[in-house]
Design an enzyme around this catalytic site. Structure first.
Site: not given
Length: 291
Positions: A209, A211
């Site tokens: 991802d 973040d």
């Protein structure tokens, strides 16, 4: 001395397929029980030991992982080279979910974990200026290229305590002012302990991802992380399976000096050392303490 490869599997990586003579073994250490039993076997003629960092079924949080016991158990089983696999978030647009990063630096922001095998009764200071092994890193890079995996060579890993993900303010701080590249919860103190145990250590961070800093992705989405983890875990297992052919065989001295990290690190005079602590250090530091 023959090379024996240890693999510490992170989220989504709980086994290694294809090991010959595979056997789960319980290992007792002076630092308590490791995260789980260790899977021992061989691959292409090279001995391998696998340890699921969070335990099978993911029972340990990042803060409760018994890092000292894990590294001691690997050393006790004769492991010489450790490949760490872990999930992480990215602070860089170019480091996209699904990519891998070969970590070469850390910023340690953990605070609730034991970070050293040494202490009162036997003080030692090892250098972690370069906390990962370049020799192992080159092997991992070659394996990734052979598989067509996107692996970014080098990156700074921000180790946070967790278990919560970052606030937006923290994410921006780590990215914009501190210059970190990825963020995770398990890289430290694992890398420091591996250095104290004189083990060569390389870290493969699987990006899941962006973040919380990314304006188009917002907060971390657990469903997306799990989906990316599934795809990445398969790649990670394939990459690890190629390592015996690249680093297996007779173990030669590490050109990074990882296997000699304690050479001048122990500061406490022999007659002042605590016998109880010395007994606990038999596996990780026996090479220097017995001389």
């Amino acid at each position: 001395m023959q090379c024996r490869i240890g693999v510490i599997g992170g989220s989504g990586v709980y086994e290694i397929a294809g090991l010959q003579g595979a056997e789960w073994r319980r290992v007792e250490t002076p630092w308590g029980a490791p995260s789980d039993a260790l899977l021992c076997g061989s691959l292409d003629g090279t001995d391998m030991v696998f340890l699921p960092r969070h335990g099978r079924g993911h029972v340990h949080s990042p803060s409760s992982v018994p890092y000292r016991a894990n590294i001691d158990a690997l050393k006790r089983l004769g492991v010489t080279d450790v490949i760490s696999v872990s999930a992480c978030g990215s602070f860089r647009e170019a480091l996209a979910p699904g990519d891998f990063v070969l970590v070469d630096q850390y910023v340690d922001r953990t605070f609730a974990r034991e970070k050293s095998f040494f202490g009162s009764g036997c003080v030692a200071h090892v250098s972690v200026a370069h906390p990962t092994c370049a020799r192992l890193g080159r092997a991992a890079t070659a394996a990734a290229r052979a598989m067509g995996i996107t692996l970014h060579d080098g990156g700074t890993y921000l180790a946070m305590e967790g278990p919560q993900f970052s606030t937006l303010a923290e994410s921006r701080l780590y990215r914009e002012q501190w210059g970190c590249d990825v963020i995770g919860m398990t890289g430290m103190p694992e890398a420091k302990l591996a250095r104290e145990a004189e083990l060569c250590y390389a870290s493969l961070a699987m990006i899941t991802d962006y973040d919380s800093w990314h304006p188009e992705h917002g907060s971390v989405d657990i469903a997306e992380i799990i989906a990316t983890l599934g795809a990445n875990a398969e790649k990670a297992r394939g990459l690890v399976a190629r390592l015996p052919g690249l680093i297996g065989g007779a173990r030669t001295p590490c050109d990074c000096g990882c296997d000699r990290a304690l050479e001048h690190a122990v500061m406490t005079a022999p007659d002042k050392r605590d016998p109880a602590l010395m007994a606990k250090l038999d596996a990780v530091a026996g090479r220097v303490l017995r001389t």
